[in-house]
Design a protein around this motif. Structure first.
Motif, PDB file in Angstrom:
ATOM      1  N   ALA A 290       0.850  -1.190   0.000  1.00 16.92           N
ATOM      2  CA  ALA A 290       0.000   0.000   0.000  1.00 16.92           C
ATOM      3  C   ALA A 290       0.886   1.240   0.000  1.00 16.92           C
ATOM      4  O   ALA A 290       2.105   1.148   0.121  1.00 16.92           O
ATOM      5  N   ASP A 291       0.264   2.396  -0.122  1.00 12.01           N
ATOM      6  CA  ASP A 291       1.028   3.643  -0.125  1.00 12.01           C
ATOM      7  C   ASP A 291       1.865   3.802   1.138  1.00 12.01           C
ATOM      8  O   ASP A 291       2.927   4.423   1.117  1.00 12.01           O
ATOM      9  N   ASP A 292       1.376   3.261   2.257  1.00 13.78           N
ATOM     10  CA  ASP A 292       2.084   3.403   3.535  1.00 13.78           C
ATOM     11  C   ASP A 292       2.617   2.066   4.042  1.00 13.78           C
ATOM     12  O   ASP A 292       2.924   1.928   5.228  1.00 13.78           O
ATOM     13  N   PHE A 293       2.750   1.083   3.161  1.00 16.73           N
ATOM     14  CA  PHE A 293       3.215  -0.237   3.601  1.00 16.73           C
ATOM     15  C   PHE A 293       4.016  -0.897   2.482  1.00 16.73           C
ATOM     16  O   PHE A 293       3.489  -1.183   1.408  1.00 16.73           O
ATOM     17  N   LEU A 294       5.309  -1.113   2.749  1.00 19.08           N
ATOM     18  CA  LEU A 294       6.244  -1.671   1.776  1.00 19.08           C
ATOM     19  C   LEU A 294       6.498  -3.144   2.079  1.00 19.08           C
ATOM     20  O   LEU A 294       6.635  -3.528   3.250  1.00 19.08           O
ATOM     21  N   ILE A 295       6.562  -3.945   1.032  1.00 18.58           N
ATOM     22  CA  ILE A 295       6.915  -5.358   1.182  1.00 18.58           C
ATOM     23  C   ILE A 295       8.195  -5.611   0.391  1.00 18.58           C
ATOM     24  O   ILE A 295       8.233  -5.448  -0.836  1.00 18.58           O
ATOM     25  N   VAL A 296       9.254  -5.974   1.106  1.00 16.41           N
ATOM     26  CA  VAL A 296      10.569  -6.228   0.520  1.00 16.41           C
ATOM     27  C   VAL A 296      10.686  -7.719   0.208  1.00 16.41           C
ATOM     28  O   VAL A 296      10.315  -8.566   1.027  1.00 16.41           O
ATOM     29  N   LEU A 297      11.187  -8.041  -0.967  1.00 16.86           N
ATOM     30  CA  LEU A 297      11.373  -9.442  -1.331  1.00 16.86           C
ATOM     31  C   LEU A 297      12.683  -9.969  -0.755  1.00 16.86           C
ATOM     32  O   LEU A 297      13.699  -9.266  -0.734  1.00 16.86           O
TER      33      LEU A 297
END
Length: 329
Positions: free
Chosen positions: A70-77
């Motif tokens: 989301a705009d305020d939630f990052l998911i790093v691989l």
């Protein structure tokens, strides 16, 4: 393939800011009990701005995570590279990339495996170096790794700190002076190693990043612009000041000939203790009040202290927060 098969590498975020994240998380796609959707909901509820997907010896599954960003939630691989002689985290891998896990200390393949991650701009993290099971006890040399996970939440049961973490912190702390002297020090980080309900974010790493993106978050972690929190209830501000020049955690302060004021402000640890550590060990400690935030100041010089770092502990001795060093030159 849908554009949501994999999460985007950048979120809108808050610009240059402190971001909270957990970079060691498992779902049902390896040996965790929670689905990605459940993990994302719980991560956000725990006050996290980002997480990393680190399934054992496998990449994030296409379509499993992309729709949860989301705009305020990052998911790093990423990936937890699970070998016979230690586990390590590959953070910032490419979509679908699987890092070779079939190696161990005696075969001499570790450098080329680390290179698989570094070639794509990722970080390599020595995971839970004193984990209480055979393959989890880290046997690789730290050289070549970028970061050390000194605080791992998996084996802590109902307490977020244990003897294995204490050993990892002590080992990392002892190496700092020599590593800083050679310019090759490795920052510390903390992660939950979530497999079960109620674990995510306990602990997590608080990173200063220029933006909420994989590249910026990894840059902050890799440079040591970070500290570790037991939970989002704990806050820490840590700076060093000499003649109006100020440095924060992970930064270098030119302080020759000047008196350095080291300051720490803490909230969320009533009756706790703030301890300042340098290359001479524990040099100062002050108790926090029981009724709210507390601030501590200690003075030193670059001649007396090559660096300063801070630990915040509960009355029972368990760590609530700890920082990477401010380096004094």
């Amino acid at each position: 393939m849908s554009s949501l098969s994999f999460p985007p590498a950048r979120a809108v975020g808050r610009g240059a800011a402190w971001y909270r994240g957990d970079c060691h998380v498992h779902s049902v796609h390896s040996d965790g009990e929670l689905h990605p959707e459940e993990l994302a909901v719980r991560a956000r509820a725990a006050g996290l701005d980002f997480i990393a997907t680190t399934e054992h010896n496998s990449a994030a599954a296409p379509g499993a995570w992309g729709h949860l960003a989301a705009d305020d939630f990052l998911i790093v691989l990423g990936e937890e590279v699970t070998t016979k002689t230690g586990h390590w985290l590959a953070l910032g891998t490419n979509p679908g990339q699987v890092v070779d896990w079939n190696h161990q200390v005696r075969d001499g393949l570790i450098d080329q495996c680390l290179d698989q991650v570094h070639r794509v701009g990722g970080l390599c993290v020595a995971a839970h170096p004193h984990a209480p099971y055979p393959s989890g006890d880290f046997r690789f040399p730290f050289g070549g790794f970028d970061v050390v996970e000194v605080w791992n939440g998996l084996w802590t049961s109902d307490r977020p700190w244990n003897a294995d973490n204490e050993a990892a912190l002590a080992e990392w702390g002892r190496s700092l002076a020599a590593d800083i002297q050679t310019g090759s020090w490795r920052p510390a980080m903390g992660n939950s190693d979530t497999h079960l309900e109620g674990q995510i974010g306990i602990p997590h790493t608080v990173v200063f990043a220029e933006e909420l993106s994989t590249e910026a978050i990894l840059a902050g972690i890799g440079s040591g612009r970070s500290w570790i929190a037991e939970s989002a209830d704990v806050g820490l501000s840590f700076t060093a000041n000499v003649e109006g020049r100020v440095a924060g955690v992970g930064e270098r302060l030119i302080a020759q000939g000047g008196r350095v004021e080291v300051r720490a402000a803490v909230h969320g640890v009533p009756w706790g203790t703030v301890r300042f550590h340098t290359d001479r060990g524990t040099v100062h400690h002050v108790s926090l009040p029981g009724d709210g935030p507390g601030a501590v100041q200690w003075d030193t010089t670059a001649e007396d202290s090559a660096f300063v770092r801070v630990e915040v502990r509960h009355p029972n001795g368990d760590v609530a927060a700890l920082s990477n060093p401010i380096i004094l030159t």
